[in-house]
Design a protein around this motif. Sequence first.
Motif, short mmCIF file in Angstrom:
data_model
loop_
_atom_site.label_atom_id
_atom_site.label_comp_id
_atom_site.label_asym_id
_atom_site.label_seq_id
_atom_site.Cartn_x
_atom_site.Cartn_y
_atom_site.Cartn_z
N ILE A 177 0.84 -1.20 0.00
CA ILE A 177 0.00 0.00 0.00
C ILE A 177 0.88 1.25 0.00
N ASP A 178 1.99 1.19 0.69
CA ASP A 178 2.95 2.31 0.65
C ASP A 178 3.39 2.59 -0.79
N ASP A 179 3.61 1.51 -1.55
CA ASP A 179 4.03 1.65 -2.94
C ASP A 179 2.93 2.28 -3.79
N VAL A 180 1.68 1.93 -3.49
CA VAL A 180 0.55 2.54 -4.19
C VAL A 180 0.48 4.03 -3.86
N ARG A 205 -3.07 -3.29 -5.10
CA ARG A 205 -4.04 -3.29 -3.99
C ARG A 205 -4.61 -4.69 -3.75
N GLU A 206 -4.85 -5.42 -4.83
CA GLU A 206 -5.36 -6.79 -4.68
C GLU A 206 -4.34 -7.68 -3.99
N LEU A 207 -3.08 -7.52 -4.35
CA LEU A 207 -2.02 -8.31 -3.71
C LEU A 207 -1.91 -7.94 -2.23
N SER A 248 2.38 14.74 -1.04
CA SER A 248 3.48 14.91 -0.09
C SER A 248 2.96 15.22 1.30
N ALA A 249 1.90 16.04 1.38
CA ALA A 249 1.36 16.44 2.68
C ALA A 249 0.77 15.25 3.43
N SER A 250 0.06 14.37 2.70
CA SER A 250 -0.60 13.24 3.37
C SER A 250 0.38 12.16 3.78
N LEU A 251 1.46 12.00 3.01
CA LEU A 251 2.41 10.92 3.28
C LEU A 251 3.52 11.31 4.23
N ILE A 302 -4.81 -1.73 4.55
CA ILE A 302 -5.10 -1.74 3.10
C ILE A 302 -6.05 -0.62 2.69
N THR A 303 -6.66 0.07 3.65
CA THR A 303 -7.57 1.18 3.29
C THR A 303 -7.00 2.54 3.63
N ARG A 304 -5.78 2.58 4.15
CA ARG A 304 -5.21 3.86 4.57
C ARG A 304 -4.89 4.75 3.37
N THR A 305 -4.87 6.03 3.62
CA THR A 305 -4.54 7.00 2.57
C THR A 305 -3.29 7.78 2.89
N LYS A 306 -2.65 7.44 4.03
CA LYS A 306 -1.40 8.10 4.39
C LYS A 306 -0.59 7.22 5.31
#
Length: 428
Positions: free
Chosen positions: A313-316, A384-386, A323-326, A424-428
């Motif tokens: 998920i980090d790679d996605v 994401r599926e993996l 930049s702000a969210s990560l 798997i559902t995180r956005t940051k």
Amino acid sequence: MVLFARGLYRIARASARASRCQWALSSLQSPRNQSTQLLESATHFYSPIDSSQKVLGCRVFYSWVSNALANVGHQTQRQSSPAAEEKLDPFSLVADELSLLANRLRTMVVAEVPKLASAAEYFFKIGAEGKRFRPTVLLLMATAIDAPILRPLPDTTVDTLPMELRTRQQCVAEITEMIHVASLLHDDVLDDADTRRGVGSLNFVMGNKLAVLAGDFLLSRACVALASLKNTEVVSLLARVVEHLVTGETMQMTTTSEQRCSMEYYMQKTYYKTASLISNSCKAIALLAGQTAEVAMLAYDYGKNLGLAFQLIDDVLDFTGTSASLGKGSLSDISHGIITAPILFAIEEFPELRSIVDRGFDNPTNVDLALEYLGKSKGIERTRELATMHANLASAAIDSLPESDDENVLKSRRALLELTQRVITRTK
């Protein structure tokens, strides 16, 4: 650092019998043949990919599936309680212990030299410590496996009273966090990063030399704490983790063209750099509690698959986040020439992308072309599926733990399941 880790490992192995583990080998097929999966048994490895295994480019890759999964069919129903539907916040469940750990960590990283002290505590200061994801997982795991102990606890020397079990498990969480932060400090130097956790990276603020020394200092503190546990098997596990971190980083820095486009190689490197720490720390938690080899491996499998899902998920997010969210620059991986799962999957659909990857990404035009192909592909979706597959494997490991009717045990297990979904559902 590798020699030091190996030294600790060999000392531990000389006085403790090494345990053998079984892994299952899973092959995820390309979109043209997704209905077929192969499960084979394989021995657990601590070294880079066996040279006897052929690298098949981006068509095939291996993911590591717990051998417990082969027997999980009889236990597909999740253990439940009257409060099973209650929404749990995993972090709140161990909030008091996390505060205790944070205070102890700030004390443990105090140094005599003021400049080194400031550097070492940089990411342990209040407000800069992050979410403390790994300590949360380990504290929840400590409660989740609190089942009847089926074998005696390791003997202790007659002149040393054993530390109370929970305190020892908290110590593993502290050690894990120090190793993790040390690896971040070293990674930021290697990547020439300027941000971390939404603030300036230590190397950007204080320089590369001090950042490297601060990372070394944290590893030394972790080793002192590890020695205090007086458990050679745990020392062996966590010393090996340090070696894995170095091995993974070296694999990333010294890839051939074929290796850069091998999903197998990528997943091996991801295990070393991300999943090894949390998986072996989870196993250490179980070993300290005197749990069976089976329970210890279930704890390991949970951490391994959670760590792999987290990195995928980090790679996605490196492509889709800001930049702000990560808390770090987005597109940082591809900008540094690091090829991750989304691009590897995109190459499967568009083989012509391979030639762009081979040219490198020093030229911004190549970055733009790669992103264009990625946008047309299912690379993000398949990654994401993996990640979801590995999250499900982590959940299966928790579902396979011995049955318990203890409410605290069940709550912690539900919290660990909740973490797999958050990953798997995180956005940051």
